[in-house]
Design a protein around this motif. Structure first.
Motif, PDB file in Angstrom:
ATOM      1  N   GLU A 133      14.748 117.700  -2.713  1.00 31.45           N
ATOM      2  CA  GLU A 133      15.474 117.270  -1.508  1.00 31.45           C
ATOM      3  C   GLU A 133      15.380 118.344  -0.435  1.00 31.45           C
ATOM      4  OE1 GLU A 133      19.664 116.006  -1.695  1.00 31.45           O
ATOM      5  OE2 GLU A 133      19.098 115.139  -3.633  1.00 31.45           O
ATOM      6  N   ASN A 134      15.523 119.599  -0.914  1.00 30.74           N
ATOM      7  CA  ASN A 134      15.520 120.750   0.017  1.00 30.74           C
ATOM      8  C   ASN A 134      14.582 121.847  -0.484  1.00 30.74           C
ATOM      9  OD1 ASN A 134      18.020 120.008   1.710  1.00 30.74           O
ATOM     10  ND2 ASN A 134      18.723 119.844  -0.415  1.00 30.74           N
ATOM     11  N   LEU A 135      13.930 122.441   0.472  1.00 31.66           N
ATOM     12  CA  LEU A 135      13.119 123.609   0.123  1.00 31.66           C
ATOM     13  C   LEU A 135      13.843 124.846   0.646  1.00 31.66           C
ATOM     14  CD1 LEU A 135      10.317 124.965  -0.722  1.00 31.66           C
ATOM     15  CD2 LEU A 135       9.738 124.771   1.697  1.00 31.66           C
ATOM     16  N   ILE A 136      14.124 125.795  -0.235  1.00 29.44           N
ATOM     17  CA  ILE A 136      14.688 127.080   0.231  1.00 29.44           C
ATOM     18  C   ILE A 136      13.509 128.042   0.350  1.00 29.44           C
ATOM     19  CG2 ILE A 136      16.246 128.981  -0.291  1.00 29.44           C
ATOM     20  CD1 ILE A 136      17.902 127.062  -1.986  1.00 29.44           C
ATOM     21  N   LEU A 137      13.244 128.423   1.588  1.00 27.66           N
ATOM     22  CA  LEU A 137      12.080 129.277   1.826  1.00 27.66           C
ATOM     23  C   LEU A 137      12.522 130.665   2.270  1.00 27.66           C
ATOM     24  CD1 LEU A 137       8.959 129.258   1.945  1.00 27.66           C
ATOM     25  CD2 LEU A 137       9.151 128.598   4.343  1.00 27.66           C
ATOM     26  N   PHE A 138      12.074 131.663   1.556  1.00 29.02           N
ATOM     27  CA  PHE A 138      12.449 133.044   1.889  1.00 29.02           C
ATOM     28  C   PHE A 138      11.590 133.545   3.043  1.00 29.02           C
ATOM     29  CE2 PHE A 138      15.602 134.736  -1.079  1.00 29.02           C
ATOM     30  CZ  PHE A 138      15.844 133.555  -1.770  1.00 29.02           C
ATOM     31  N   THR A 139      12.267 133.931   4.113  1.00 32.38           N
ATOM     32  CA  THR A 139      11.532 134.299   5.339  1.00 32.38           C
ATOM     33  C   THR A 139      11.866 135.731   5.757  1.00 32.38           C
ATOM     34  OG1 THR A 139      13.308 133.280   6.571  1.00 32.38           O
ATOM     35  CG2 THR A 139      11.334 131.967   6.251  1.00 32.38           C
ATOM     36  N   ASP A 140      11.724 136.656   4.837  1.00 29.14           N
ATOM     37  CA  ASP A 140      11.965 138.055   5.190  1.00 29.14           C
ATOM     38  C   ASP A 140      10.829 138.559   6.061  1.00 29.14           C
ATOM     39  OD1 ASP A 140      14.237 138.092   3.610  1.00 29.14           O
ATOM     40  OD2 ASP A 140      12.999 138.341   1.833  1.00 29.14           O
ATOM     41  N   LEU A 197      15.752 131.356   4.720  1.00 33.29           N
ATOM     42  CA  LEU A 197      16.712 132.341   4.216  1.00 33.29           C
ATOM     43  C   LEU A 197      16.181 133.767   4.314  1.00 33.29           C
ATOM     44  CD1 LEU A 197      18.792 131.656   1.082  1.00 33.29           C
ATOM     45  CD2 LEU A 197      17.825 133.907   1.397  1.00 33.29           C
ATOM     46  N   ARG A 198      16.994 134.630   4.856  1.00 33.02           N
ATOM     47  CA  ARG A 198      16.659 136.071   4.865  1.00 33.02           C
ATOM     48  C   ARG A 198      17.436 136.716   3.732  1.00 33.02           C
ATOM     49  NH1 ARG A 198      17.319 138.654  10.797  1.00 33.02           N
ATOM     50  NH2 ARG A 198      16.847 140.656   9.828  1.00 33.02           N
ATOM     51  N   TYR A 243      11.099 121.972  14.575  1.00 33.53           N
ATOM     52  CA  TYR A 243      11.139 121.119  13.375  1.00 33.53           C
ATOM     53  C   TYR A 243      12.576 120.764  13.003  1.00 33.53           C
ATOM     54  CZ  TYR A 243       6.258 122.128  13.096  1.00 33.53           C
ATOM     55  OH  TYR A 243       4.931 122.201  13.401  1.00 33.53           O
ATOM     56  N   PRO A 244      12.960 119.493  13.246  1.00 35.81           N
ATOM     57  CA  PRO A 244      14.337 119.078  12.949  1.00 35.81           C
ATOM     58  C   PRO A 244      14.639 119.090  11.449  1.00 35.81           C
ATOM     59  CG  PRO A 244      13.005 117.215  13.706  1.00 35.81           C
ATOM     60  CD  PRO A 244      12.167 118.409  13.865  1.00 35.81           C
ATOM     61  N   ASN A 245      13.614 119.098  10.624  1.00 33.22           N
ATOM     62  CA  ASN A 245      13.863 119.128   9.179  1.00 33.22           C
ATOM     63  C   ASN A 245      14.304 120.513   8.694  1.00 33.22           C
ATOM     64  OD1 ASN A 245      11.148 119.792   9.827  1.00 33.22           O
ATOM     65  ND2 ASN A 245      10.559 119.620   7.688  1.00 33.22           N
ATOM     66  N   VAL A 246      14.287 121.508   9.612  1.00 31.93           N
ATOM     67  CA  VAL A 246      14.862 122.809   9.253  1.00 31.93           C
ATOM     68  C   VAL A 246      16.367 122.691   9.470  1.00 31.93           C
ATOM     69  CG1 VAL A 246      14.945 125.273   9.783  1.00 31.93           C
ATOM     70  CG2 VAL A 246      12.770 124.073   9.879  1.00 31.93           C
ATOM     71  N   ILE A 247      17.097 122.461   8.394  1.00 32.01           N
ATOM     72  CA  ILE A 247      18.515 122.136   8.552  1.00 32.01           C
ATOM     73  C   ILE A 247      19.426 123.354   8.543  1.00 32.01           C
ATOM     74  CG2 ILE A 247      18.342 119.746   7.727  1.00 32.01           C
ATOM     75  CD1 ILE A 247      19.410 120.893   4.991  1.00 32.01           C
ATOM     76  N   LYS A 248      18.996 124.429   7.975  1.00 32.81           N
ATOM     77  CA  LYS A 248      19.836 125.622   7.924  1.00 32.81           C
ATOM     78  C   LYS A 248      18.968 126.878   8.034  1.00 32.81           C
ATOM     79  CE  LYS A 248      23.748 124.333   4.993  1.00 32.81           C
ATOM     80  NZ  LYS A 248      24.907 124.535   5.860  1.00 32.81           N
ATOM     81  N   VAL A 249      19.534 127.870   8.692  1.00 32.03           N
ATOM     82  CA  VAL A 249      18.891 129.188   8.712  1.00 32.03           C
ATOM     83  C   VAL A 249      19.956 130.184   8.250  1.00 32.03           C
ATOM     84  CG1 VAL A 249      17.728 130.930  10.098  1.00 32.03           C
ATOM     85  CG2 VAL A 249      17.385 128.518  10.620  1.00 32.03           C
ATOM     86  N   LYS A 286      25.981 133.012  -5.882  1.00 30.60           N
ATOM     87  CA  LYS A 286      27.328 132.440  -5.722  1.00 30.60           C
ATOM     88  C   LYS A 286      27.604 132.205  -4.239  1.00 30.60           C
ATOM     89  CE  LYS A 286      29.478 134.429  -9.808  1.00 30.60           C
ATOM     90  NZ  LYS A 286      30.212 135.616 -10.277  1.00 30.60           N
ATOM     91  N   GLU A 287      27.250 133.172  -3.450  1.00 33.50           N
ATOM     92  CA  GLU A 287      27.432 133.102  -1.997  1.00 33.50           C
ATOM     93  C   GLU A 287      26.617 131.936  -1.420  1.00 33.50           C
ATOM     94  OE1 GLU A 287      29.546 135.587  -1.001  1.00 33.50           O
ATOM     95  OE2 GLU A 287      29.550 134.636   0.980  1.00 33.50           O
ATOM     96  N   LEU A 288      25.411 131.826  -1.887  1.00 31.13           N
ATOM     97  CA  LEU A 288      24.506 130.768  -1.419  1.00 31.13           C
ATOM     98  C   LEU A 288      25.054 129.395  -1.799  1.00 31.13           C
ATOM     99  CD1 LEU A 288      21.696 130.039  -0.181  1.00 31.13           C
ATOM    100  CD2 LEU A 288      20.751 130.257  -2.476  1.00 31.13           C
ATOM    101  N   ARG A 289      25.543 129.291  -3.032  1.00 33.72           N
ATOM    102  CA  ARG A 289      26.085 128.011  -3.502  1.00 33.72           C
ATOM    103  C   ARG A 289      27.260 127.575  -2.612  1.00 33.72           C
ATOM    104  NH1 ARG A 289      28.503 127.336  -9.448  1.00 33.72           N
ATOM    105  NH2 ARG A 289      29.987 128.769  -8.503  1.00 33.72           N
ATOM    106  N   LYS A 290      28.130 128.534  -2.274  1.00 31.72           N
ATOM    107  CA  LYS A 290      29.273 128.248  -1.409  1.00 31.72           C
ATOM    108  C   LYS A 290      28.788 127.674  -0.068  1.00 31.72           C
ATOM    109  CE  LYS A 290      31.891 132.059  -1.984  1.00 31.72           C
ATOM    110  NZ  LYS A 290      32.530 133.238  -1.397  1.00 31.72           N
ATOM    111  N   GLU A 291      27.752 128.293   0.465  1.00 31.58           N
ATOM    112  CA  GLU A 291      27.222 127.911   1.775  1.00 31.58           C
ATOM    113  C   GLU A 291      26.598 126.512   1.727  1.00 31.58           C
ATOM    114  OE1 GLU A 291      27.327 129.631   4.718  1.00 31.58           O
ATOM    115  OE2 GLU A 291      26.332 127.853   5.585  1.00 31.58           O
ATOM    116  N   LEU A 292      25.956 126.206   0.613  1.00 33.43           N
ATOM    117  CA  LEU A 292      25.229 124.936   0.531  1.00 33.43           C
ATOM    118  C   LEU A 292      26.134 123.757   0.168  1.00 33.43           C
ATOM    119  CD1 LEU A 292      21.943 126.111  -1.235  1.00 33.43           C
ATOM    120  CD2 LEU A 292      22.303 125.676   1.187  1.00 33.43           C
ATOM    121  N   LYS A 293      27.314 124.037  -0.315  1.00 41.02           N
ATOM    122  CA  LYS A 293      28.210 122.944  -0.733  1.00 41.02           C
ATOM    123  C   LYS A 293      28.637 122.072   0.447  1.00 41.02           C
ATOM    124  CE  LYS A 293      30.352 123.788  -5.139  1.00 41.02           C
ATOM    125  NZ  LYS A 293      31.468 124.348  -5.855  1.00 41.02           N
TER     126      LYS A 293
END
Lengths: 338, 484
Positions: A100-107, A263-264, A295-301, A331-338
């Protein structure tokens, strides 16, 4: 005289080719990077739960899949956007699996010229990456050399991997995976990331990882400098090829209706300060933003780079979380994605 | 096209195979086309410079051949010198000149700026201009006959194995070989391949490995102190040798496959016992060029007498220009100056040093004396390469100063000792020095060749895979001397 000579030359070449095939096969089947990456490929194909989150990227991706449910951590060491694109393309077009979602690391290091020019573990990547297309896009024939290396000379230049493999064969044996994440029980699965030197033949299971990051701040600064000087070399940021492939990933996801979360990852304060002194960090992120803004499919940064500035105990080194850090971060990420 | 690239590994066997397949009459054309292709694969338009240099020197050579006396030859020699040094000055030194003049103008409050040229330095420009210049001077001096075949002369100027980083060949060595009819000789194939393999070992196993460490230290000149700086500079001396001599070996190996013998450019320079000895062993084709065409031409007389001080000044001038030949930077000038001055001192103190060594009894232990001499010469070399490696004079002095700051000696030593790559590089250097030492005494190549076939082949195949496994393959690096 000449006939005998030609027969000898031919025989010599045949022996050489046979030895090459043997060595190539030994590397492809017994060397650790291939073991790790291939195990993950097999594991992913067997994954049949709902795939809400697929996280990809390099070793900065420490998403703990025990904590983030319905997720798969498909990182591989030193992976860049070129490789991510082709692997994702394979997943979406060949495996019948669709996250459903791709989490892409963009450091930032993932956008640097080093990542764009340094292709490792080609014997693994040759099954995904179209090196000829890459050569055209990059306008650099060395990509074809990467293909040749991956196909026929996988062992070339990789003497450390042989040594590293011994660690795995002798000390570790079978790799344990949970949805792509290597569980940190006794930390043995992190053996090859030990900061003192890759692949040291020692008992990794008894190693105290919490001591890996020095308590002394000046020593942390020294190590941060050492590391960032390797990753942040002179050149264009973002690297032209990587920017193209980053956009190709976003396009691919759009075409397959996959949402993207950029995600950074967290880094240490010392590391970030040193990187900032080398390159204009925010300016570069503005350039990157111009790419993904379309790209509107980028839903979160999600920007977590400074999340643990006051927690050096969560890190192996300047830019890698240790298992404890990975746990807190997820844990932090899970909170954010909920 | 780099020697250590896939393109070259396809290119050169094809050229060699075609070379023997076609009629001798057309070989010059094949090699000329291959040489231009080789050069144009880097930056096509700069081939015009080689062509211009070729045509001018071909014309000058022919005219000098027709002119009887030196006086009549002189205008053509001057033409050749102006064109070749003009190309060199324009493409290599103009920006250096304008940059420094602009600084001077600024200091003198002169509001005029010499514009900078937005050009890339053509690869190998210092090599082929010097090679073709040597031809003109030799024709002028009557040491070589003018080449009448334009194609063959163009090939002499651009012969691909040595086009971009030497050896700087003399016309009387290379031109006759390009004319001779060469038949395939298995021995050339074997010895040429061995030479190339040895070159690849030096380049990708040693030089490129060392280069990674050296670059990491020199990339941040102010940040490192003590042992790492000293080690990086010492290793750079080895890197420079391995990188450049590797190029020569691969060039000589490739040429030998076609039956052509290029001159030896290095003769174990790292075991030189004095600076004079060092320059007789290092980059021989360049040092002999400067000796034959510059040093011998400089005036050495005051009145009617040859004066020693004049000769010494000439040495310093020669080395200053030799330093400048390496690049348009004050660091190279300084490098040349150091060597020039030290060579004069070497000459001045030779007798007194000899007497001193005799007095303290060191001459009775020749092994110790030789070892000390090698150590001192190598130390001088390392000191001078601070200037060769750093990006500016200021940076060189920072690095020298930082070398002697030992704030954290134990930690630095520990870091170095646990760095597998450095330890491995040092091991490879030891292997190289041993092999060179052994080869000088017993000819390692012949010793291996005399072994039974199974052992010989095991050694060759083992060494090929050794280079492939332990070489730095993923991070293809240019040869250092390409920039000159």
């Amino acid at each position: 005289m000449h006939r005998r000579f030609y027969i000898r030359v031919l025989t010599f070449i045949m022996v050489l080719v046979a030895a090459n095939i043997l060595l190539d096969q030994v590397y492809k089947n017994f060397v650790v990077h291939n073991i790790l990456n291939n195990s993950k490929d097999e594991d992913f194909l067997e994954y049949d739960d709902t795939l809400t989150y697929l996280s990809m990227g390099n070793s900065h991706n420490t998403v703990n899949t025990y904590i983030l449910e319905n997720s798969y951590n498909y990182f591989s060491p030193a992976e860049n956007f070129v490789q991510t694109y082709y692997k994702l393309k394979y997943i979406l077009e060949e495996t019948g699996k669709k996250p459903e979602n791709l989490i892409l690391f963009t450091d930032l290091s993932a956008f640097g010229p080093r990542a764009g020019n340094y292709f490792e573990h080609n014997s693994y990547w040759v099954k995904y990456v179209d090196f000829f297309e890459l050569a055209r896009i990059k306008d650099d024939r060395s990509a074809i050399l990467n293909w040749v290396e991956g196909r026929f000379f996988s062992y070339a230049g990789n003497y450390r991997d042989f040594k590293l493999s011994l660690v795995y064969l002798i000390k570790i044996g079978k790799l344990e995976l949970h949805n792509g994440y290597r569980p940190p029980r006794n930390f043995k699965n992190f053996a090859y990331e030990r900061p003192e030197g890759v692949g040291i033949l020692s008992d990794e299971s008894s190693y105290d990882w919490s001591s890996a990051i020095p308590v002394d701040s000046s020593e942390r600064i020294r190590r941060a400098r050492q590391k960032s000087s390797i990753y942040f070399v002179d050149g264009a940021y973002p690297d032209r090829t990587l920017a193209i492939y980053f956009e190709k990933i976003l396009q691919l996801c759009r075409n397959h209706n996959v949402n993207v979360i950029l995600l950074r990852a967290p880094v240490t304060k010392e590391y970030f300060q040193d990187v900032s002194s080398r390159i204009p960090v925010e300016e570069i992120y503005e350039r990157i933003e111009k790419i993904y803004a379309r790209y509107p499919n980028v839903i979160k940064v999600l920007d977590y780079h400074d999340l643990y500035f006051d927690h050096p105990e969560y890190f192996f080194d300047g830019d890698h979380l240790n298992p404890k850090g990975a746990e807190e971060f997820t844990k932090e990420l899970r909170k954010e994605l909920k | 096209m780099l020697f250590n690239s896939l393109e070259y590994l396809i290119f050169f066997p094809v050229v060699v195979a075609l070379y023997y397949a076609i009629n001798h009459k057309w070989r010059w054309l094949l090699l000329l086309a291959a040489s231009y292709f080789f050069y144009m694969s880097w930056k096509a338009e700069y081939v015009i410079l080689i062509m211009a240099s070729t045509i001018v020197d071909y014309y000058a050579g022919l005219q000098m051949g027709k002119a009887g006396s030196r006086k009549k030859k002189k205008p053509y020699l001057v033409l050749s010198i102006i064109v070749n040094l003009g190309i060199l000055a324009g493409f290599k030194y103009f920006n250096f000149f304008s940059e420094n003049m602009n600084v001077l103008f600024g200091d003198l409050n002169i509001f005029y700026r010499i514009p900078e040229l937005k050009i890339l330095l053509p690869v190998g420009i210092s090599f082929y201009t010097f090679q073709t210049l040597s031809y003109s001077i030799d024709v002028y001096r009557g040491l070589t006959k003018p080449e009448k075949h334009l194609g063959r002369f163009a090939l002499y100027v651009s012969y691909f194995p040595q086009l971009v980083a030497g050896p700087i060949e003399r016309s009387y060595n290379l031109l006759p070989q390009l004319q001779e009819k060469k038949t395939f000789n298995p021995q050339n194939l074997i010895s040429g391949s061995k030479l190339m393999l040895w070159g690849f070992f030096k380049k990708i196993v040693i030089a490129d490995r060392i280069g990674i460490y050296v670059s990491s230290i020199y990339a941040n000149p102010g940040e490192h102190t003590g042992l790492p700086v000293m080690l990086a500079t010492t290793l750079f001396a080895f890197q420079l040798y391995c990188d450049f001599s590797a190029y020569t070996d691969i060039a000589r190996g490739t040429a030998r496959l076609m039956g052509i013998d290029l001159m030896r450019n290095f003769n174990r320079p790292l075991i030189a016992r004095s600076l004079t000895d060092f320059w007789n062993r290092w980059h021989i084709s360049l040092t002999t060029w400067f000796r034959d065409y510059l040093y011998f031409s400089l005036p050495d007389k005051v009145g009617k007498k040859v004066r020693v001080w004049r000769l010494q000044v000439n040495i310093i001038i020669t080395f200053l220009l030799m330093g400048l030949w390496h690049g348009a930077n004050w660091t190279f000038l300084f490098f040349g100056l150091i060597h020039g001055v030290l060579l004069v001192l070497d000459d001045l103190t030779r007798e007194s040093r000899k007497a001193f060594f005799q007095n303290i009894g060191l001459t009775r232990i020749p092994y110790l004396l030789n070892s000390l001499s090698i150590l001192v010469t190598f130390t001088i070399l390392v000191f001078s390469v601070y200037f060769f490696r750093a990006a500016s004079i200021q940076e060189s002095f920072i690095m020298i100063k930082n070398s002697f700051i030992f704030d954290d000696f134990r930690q630095s030593l520990f870091d170095i000792l646990k760095d597998n790559e450095i330890m491995f590089a040092i091991l490879q250097i030891t292997l190289l020095l041993w092999a060179e030492w052994y080869h000088a005494r017993k000819n390692l190549v012949k010793v291996i060749a005399a072994k039974p076939i199974w052992l010989r082949w095991s050694i060759y195949i083992g060494f090929i895979f050794y280079v492939l496994i332990f070489g730095i393959i993923n991070r293809q690096q240019e040869f250092i001397y390409f920039q000159f």
